[in-house]
Motif scaffolding. Sequence first.
Motif, PDB file in Angstrom:
ATOM      1  N   GLY A  31       0.797  -1.224   0.000  1.00 61.15           N
ATOM      2  CA  GLY A  31       0.000   0.000   0.000  1.00 61.15           C
ATOM      3  C   GLY A  31       0.827   1.271   0.000  1.00 61.15           C
ATOM      4  O   GLY A  31       0.441   2.256   0.624  1.00 61.15           O
ATOM      5  N   THR A  32       1.951   1.249  -0.708  1.00 67.68           N
ATOM      6  CA  THR A  32       2.854   2.407  -0.702  1.00 67.68           C
ATOM      7  C   THR A  32       2.857   3.154  -2.037  1.00 67.68           C
ATOM      8  O   THR A  32       3.801   3.877  -2.343  1.00 67.68           O
ATOM      9  N   LEU A  33       1.793   2.987  -2.819  1.00 62.82           N
ATOM     10  CA  LEU A  33       1.748   3.616  -4.138  1.00 62.82           C
ATOM     11  C   LEU A  33       0.983   4.933  -4.143  1.00 62.82           C
ATOM     12  O   LEU A  33       0.676   5.478  -5.203  1.00 62.82           O
ATOM     13  N   GLY A  34       0.665   5.440  -2.960  1.00 60.13           N
ATOM     14  CA  GLY A  34       0.006   6.736  -2.879  1.00 60.13           C
ATOM     15  C   GLY A  34      -1.505   6.652  -2.888  1.00 60.13           C
ATOM     16  O   GLY A  34      -2.100   5.565  -2.848  1.00 60.13           O
ATOM     17  N   ALA A  35      -2.130   7.831  -2.969  1.00 63.59           N
ATOM     18  CA  ALA A  35      -3.586   7.912  -2.884  1.00 63.59           C
ATOM     19  C   ALA A  35      -4.275   7.338  -4.113  1.00 63.59           C
ATOM     20  O   ALA A  35      -5.416   6.883  -4.041  1.00 63.59           O
ATOM     21  N   ASN A  36      -3.596   7.374  -5.260  1.00 60.43           N
ATOM     22  CA  ASN A  36      -4.165   6.833  -6.498  1.00 60.43           C
ATOM     23  C   ASN A  36      -3.198   5.795  -7.078  1.00 60.43           C
ATOM     24  O   ASN A  36      -2.422   6.096  -7.986  1.00 60.43           O
ATOM     25  N   PRO A  37      -3.238   4.567  -6.565  1.00 53.61           N
ATOM     26  CA  PRO A  37      -2.262   3.559  -6.987  1.00 53.61           C
ATOM     27  C   PRO A  37      -2.354   3.201  -8.465  1.00 53.61           C
ATOM     28  O   PRO A  37      -1.333   2.913  -9.095  1.00 53.61           O
ATOM     29  N   ILE A  38      -3.559   3.228  -9.037  1.00 55.72           N
ATOM     30  CA  ILE A  38      -3.697   2.891 -10.452  1.00 55.72           C
ATOM     31  C   ILE A  38      -2.964   3.905 -11.319  1.00 55.72           C
ATOM     32  O   ILE A  38      -2.245   3.551 -12.257  1.00 55.72           O
ATOM     33  N   GLU A  39      -3.127   5.182 -10.982  1.00 55.88           N
ATOM     34  CA  GLU A  39      -2.421   6.230 -11.724  1.00 55.88           C
ATOM     35  C   GLU A  39      -0.910   6.080 -11.573  1.00 55.88           C
ATOM     36  O   GLU A  39      -0.157   6.266 -12.535  1.00 55.88           O
ATOM     37  N   THR A  40      -0.466   5.731 -10.372  1.00 56.55           N
ATOM     38  CA  THR A  40       0.969   5.532 -10.137  1.00 56.55           C
ATOM     39  C   THR A  40       1.502   4.381 -10.975  1.00 56.55           C
ATOM     40  O   THR A  40       2.571   4.482 -11.595  1.00 56.55           O
ATOM     41  N   ILE A  41       0.762   3.282 -11.004  1.00 50.91           N
ATOM     42  CA  ILE A  41       1.183   2.114 -11.781  1.00 50.91           C
ATOM     43  C   ILE A  41       1.246   2.452 -13.264  1.00 50.91           C
ATOM     44  O   ILE A  41       2.220   2.135 -13.950  1.00 50.91           O
ATOM     45  N   LEU A  42       0.198   3.108 -13.768  1.00 48.71           N
ATOM     46  CA  LEU A  42       0.174   3.491 -15.180  1.00 48.71           C
ATOM     47  C   LEU A  42       1.355   4.398 -15.523  1.00 48.71           C
ATOM     48  O   LEU A  42       2.036   4.198 -16.541  1.00 48.71           O
ATOM     49  N   ARG A  43       1.600   5.379 -14.665  1.00 42.15           N
ATOM     50  CA  ARG A  43       2.683   6.333 -14.911  1.00 42.15           C
ATOM     51  C   ARG A  43       4.041   5.630 -14.890  1.00 42.15           C
ATOM     52  O   ARG A  43       4.874   5.844 -15.787  1.00 42.15           O
TER      53      ARG A  43
END
Length: 204
Positions: A31-43
């Motif tokens: 759970g360390t990908l921030g408030a919007n993990p999907i956006e982080t993964i995509l980026r």
Amino acid sequence: MAGKRKIPIKPFVFLVCLLPAFWLVYGIFTGTLGANPIETILRDLGDWTLRFLLLGLAISTVRRLMGWAWVMRYRRMIGLFAFFYAFLHLAVYIGIDHFFDWATIWKDIVKRPYITIGMTALLLLIPLAVTSPKIMVRKLGGARWKKLHKLVYPIAIMGVVHFYLLVKADVREPLIYGGILLFLLGERLYRRYGESFQFAKSIR
């Protein structure tokens, strides 16, 4: 006297190339990908796609400028990892970000230029990945294979443009990638045309 054992470098390089994917998986479970993990993964997946594309192009430049012929043995692997991260980027966009809502995805492709450009670049990567094995070089013939794989140049340009249009405000990072790509393409243009120009000038 027995010869020295060669250190298996390729498996190490392979594992290093997988580290960004492992890091994202770790981030998902912790759970360390921030408030919007999907956006982080995509980026992150998009970033690594572009980085591997540029690294693949840089390998030939390093060989020519530094004389390090050994780096060429990793070029195919690097190129395939560019496709690997591009595929994951697309899979997350379609399957997780949009839950296979094809109507919305199509609207995005048509209305948002950065998605149109990114999707085009990914589609162009597919024939490069499919024809990457050595057996395909023999089947296509060296000249046709080289011509096909020159698609990597417009693909890399589209990757930089895709990133630039995506970030909108802070464009420093895509401009850095653009500068690197400009240098790599400039080196190729100079090698192809500059040396011939200098030779023609010298014999006048």
